[in-house]
Write a protein that holds these residues in place. Structure first.
Motif, PDB file in Angstrom:
ATOM      1  N   ALA A   1       0.608 -16.093  -3.116  1.00 22.77           N
ATOM      2  CA  ALA A   1       2.000 -16.538  -3.090  1.00 22.77           C
ATOM      3  C   ALA A   1       2.908 -15.331  -2.859  1.00 22.77           C
ATOM      4  N   TRP A   2       3.432 -15.233  -1.631  1.00 24.28           N
ATOM      5  CA  TRP A   2       4.347 -14.169  -1.266  1.00 24.28           C
ATOM      6  C   TRP A   2       5.743 -14.755  -1.104  1.00 24.28           C
ATOM      7  N   THR A   3       6.720 -13.903  -0.918  1.00 23.43           N
ATOM      8  CA  THR A   3       8.116 -14.326  -0.800  1.00 23.43           C
ATOM      9  C   THR A   3       8.305 -15.424   0.232  1.00 23.43           C
TER      10      THR A   3
ATOM     11  N   ILE B   1      -2.643 -15.195   3.620  1.00 25.11           N
ATOM     12  CA  ILE B   1      -3.991 -14.670   3.434  1.00 25.11           C
ATOM     13  C   ILE B   1      -3.881 -13.173   3.709  1.00 25.11           C
ATOM     14  N   ASN B   2      -3.998 -12.376   2.658  1.00 24.76           N
ATOM     15  CA  ASN B   2      -3.766 -10.944   2.760  1.00 24.76           C
ATOM     16  C   ASN B   2      -4.664 -10.271   3.798  1.00 24.76           C
TER      17      ASN B   2
ATOM     18  N   GLY C   1       9.137 -10.519  -6.276  1.00 21.81           N
ATOM     19  CA  GLY C   1       8.848  -9.112  -6.040  1.00 21.81           C
ATOM     20  C   GLY C   1       7.379  -8.718  -6.098  1.00 21.81           C
ATOM     21  N   GLU C   2       6.502  -9.666  -6.407  1.00 25.34           N
ATOM     22  CA  GLU C   2       5.073  -9.348  -6.513  1.00 25.34           C
ATOM     23  C   GLU C   2       4.309  -9.921  -5.325  1.00 25.34           C
ATOM     24  N   LYS C   3       3.385  -9.136  -4.833  1.00 27.51           N
ATOM     25  CA  LYS C   3       2.436  -9.633  -3.841  1.00 27.51           C
ATOM     26  C   LYS C   3       1.107  -9.819  -4.549  1.00 27.51           C
ATOM     27  N   HIS C   4       0.189 -10.408  -3.869  1.00 29.82           N
ATOM     28  CA  HIS C   4      -1.184 -10.561  -4.351  1.00 29.82           C
ATOM     29  C   HIS C   4      -1.302 -11.463  -5.580  1.00 29.82           C
TER      30      HIS C   4
END
Length: 174
Positions: free
Chosen positions: A73-75, A80-81, A149-152
């Motif tokens: 869940a990104w901004t 998929i990283n 503000g968090e990735k991953h």
């Protein structure tokens, strides 16, 4: 039992098709295409109950998942990283190829899934990037996982699937 776990064992096969299919395959649109394709597949073909006596129980089973997925869940919605990283570490999508050949497909299930992919991509193609972001932000799987503000932040595939099973059920009542 399924003869394979995923329809696309290598996600790059699907990415190549998405990139060639879409009019404007931005990284964001490719990511959202992967998400919506995975989610709707999981809620439909991946959710068939083969234990019941239906038309499906008499044929070869569809894999439970379209491809191996680890959505975060990104901004701007689910990502998929590894796809994000590959895109930014290489020449983008410039070197990706599309191995899809409609005439080379004889298996009924394979034809059916490719038709599903192309139908959904046609719909996705009509929506701009931020329309897709807005749509993905409606999903509880994203809302329950995203942290400002968090990735991953790893999304639950089961929760994504449940969201889309509910969407499919709502649509079938219309």
């Amino acid at each position: 039992m399924n003869k394979k776990d995923y329809f696309f064992e290598d996600i790059n096969t699907l990415i190549g098709h998405i990139v060639k299919f879409l009019d404007n395959p931005t990284p964001l649109k490719v990511q959202k295409s992967l998400y919506f394709l995975w989610a709707f597949y999981a809620a439909t073909y991946g959710n068939i109950d083969y234990s019941k006596d239906t038309e499906f129980s008499k044929q070869e089973q569809y894999p439970r998942e379209l491809f191996p997925a680890k959505f975060e869940a990104w901004t701007y919605g689910p990502v998929i990283n590894s796809v994000f990283a590959d895109y930014h570490q290489t020449n983008g999508f410039a070197d990706i190829s599309d191995s899809y050949d409609e005439n080379g497909i004889s298996d009924t299930n394979t034809k059916e899934v490719w038709s599903f992919v192309n139908d959904l991509l046609s719909q996705i193609n009509e929506v701009n990037d931020f329309g897709l972001v807005e749509r993905s932000h409606q999903d509880s799987a994203w809302k329950n996982t995203y942290k400002e503000g968090e990735k991953h932040c790893r999304m639950s595939n089961d929760e994504i699937k449940e969201d889309y099973i509910n969407y499919v059920r709502q649509q079938s009542k219309i």
